[in-house]
Design an enzyme around this catalytic site. Structure first.
Site, short mmCIF file in Angstrom:
data_model
loop_
_atom_site.label_atom_id
_atom_site.label_comp_id
_atom_site.label_asym_id
_atom_site.label_seq_id
_atom_site.Cartn_x
_atom_site.Cartn_y
_atom_site.Cartn_z
CG ASP A 212 97.43 4.89 -56.04
OD1 ASP A 212 98.49 4.27 -55.82
OD2 ASP A 212 97.25 5.59 -57.05
CG ASN B 28 94.94 11.22 -53.29
OD1 ASN B 28 96.11 11.35 -53.63
ND2 ASN B 28 94.20 10.21 -53.70
#
Length: 289
Positions: free
Chosen positions: A71, A140
């Site tokens: 990620d 994020n």
């Protein structure tokens, strides 16, 4: 002719990528597709058949960016793709992440599907944080983290111009729905569907009476005020240190809709990926008979 003229690679610096890169360059040679990569990554990882270029050119020239890693690598690819909104395909290397779409054995087939326009694009929102002339985009989260030895993170949340709540904590995390499964989740925040649009604010190790997470809609303006009682704070965007703040500073946050375009091939859903990543199992049901 397919839809792909050039492929851009974003590589994990600590993973062995050579066999995967060979798969991509072999596929590309058969179709006359150019393969690009960042200069320093191409040299460091000895990627044969990949033309080195700079970050701005990579996102602009590539028709698709391929993230080879987890990620963290995927988030970096999304940042590189941000200006041109280049679609990004996540290829899982090692530990399963929330964002990767395919595993290595499926890569060649996935590239052919994209080249034949057999894919969909999942829009992901970004978060633009600005303070004192400095700005950064995160996919994020933006986190205000206490600097050791400098006191707590004391932050006032202003919603649509009105003070709402104060947090005193080790950190205050402002996350996108994508980031709800990252730092915010580790701090006890909820999982938010990537289809939702808004901001999730979560205190980390809170010392204040109000210790709950807060979800705001996209249209609600959020400003973070570093209170006079706060220590010096580090500002992180997707885990990268971007600035330090001091008491009295204001951080403006803005949701950027469709800031990233993630390629989906219909193989798994978000909830299937979350179930695998978090090792969730179905509860055992007692047999009453």
């Amino acid at each position: 002719m397919g839809v792909i003229g050039a492929v851009g690679l974003v590589l994990h610096p600590g993973r062995r990528c050579a066999p995967v890169v060979d798969t991509i360059t072999g596929w590309a040679r058969e179709r006359g597709v150019t393969v690009l990569g960042l200069d320093h990554e191409v040299v460091a990882l000895e990627c044969h058949g990949v033309a080195g270029t700079d970050a701005a050119t990579l996102g602009a020239r590539a028709d698709v960016l391929i993230s080879l890693g987890g990620d963290g690598t995927m988030l970096r690819a999304m940042r590189l793709a941000y200006d041109a909104r280049t679609p990004v395909l996540g290829v899982n290397l090692g530990r399963l992440g929330f964002l990767a779409e395919v595993d290595v054995p499926e890569l060649a087939e996935a590239l052919s599907a994209i080249d034949e326009n057999r894919f969909t694009v999942e829009a992901r929102s970004g978060l633009l944080a600005s303070s004192a002339g400095c700005s950064a985009v995160a996919f994020n989260d933006i986190a205000l983290v206490r600097v050791p030895g400098h006191g707590m993170s004391n932050v006032q949340l202003h919603v649509d111009g009105q003070p709402f709540v104060r947090y005193s904590a080790d950190a205050v995390v402002v996350a996108t729905p994508t980031g709800s499964t990252a730092y915010s989740f580790s701090a006890g925040g909820p999982i938010v569907s990537p289809r939702a649009e808004g901001l999730l604010v979560t205190p980390v190790a809170p010392h204040s009476a109000f210790n709950r997470a807060l979800f705001l809609s996209t249209g609600e303006k959020l400003v973070l005020e570093v209170l006079r009682s706060s220590g010096e704070l580090a500002v992180e965007a997707d885990g990268r240190l971007i600035a330090h703040t001091h008491p009295g500073d204001l951080i403006d946050t803005t949701v950027v809709s469709a800031a990233a375009r993630v390629i989906r091939l219909g193989r798994t859903t978000f909830y299937q990926r979350a179930q695998r990543r978090l090792r969730l199992t179905n509860p055992l049901e007692a047999d009453a008979d």
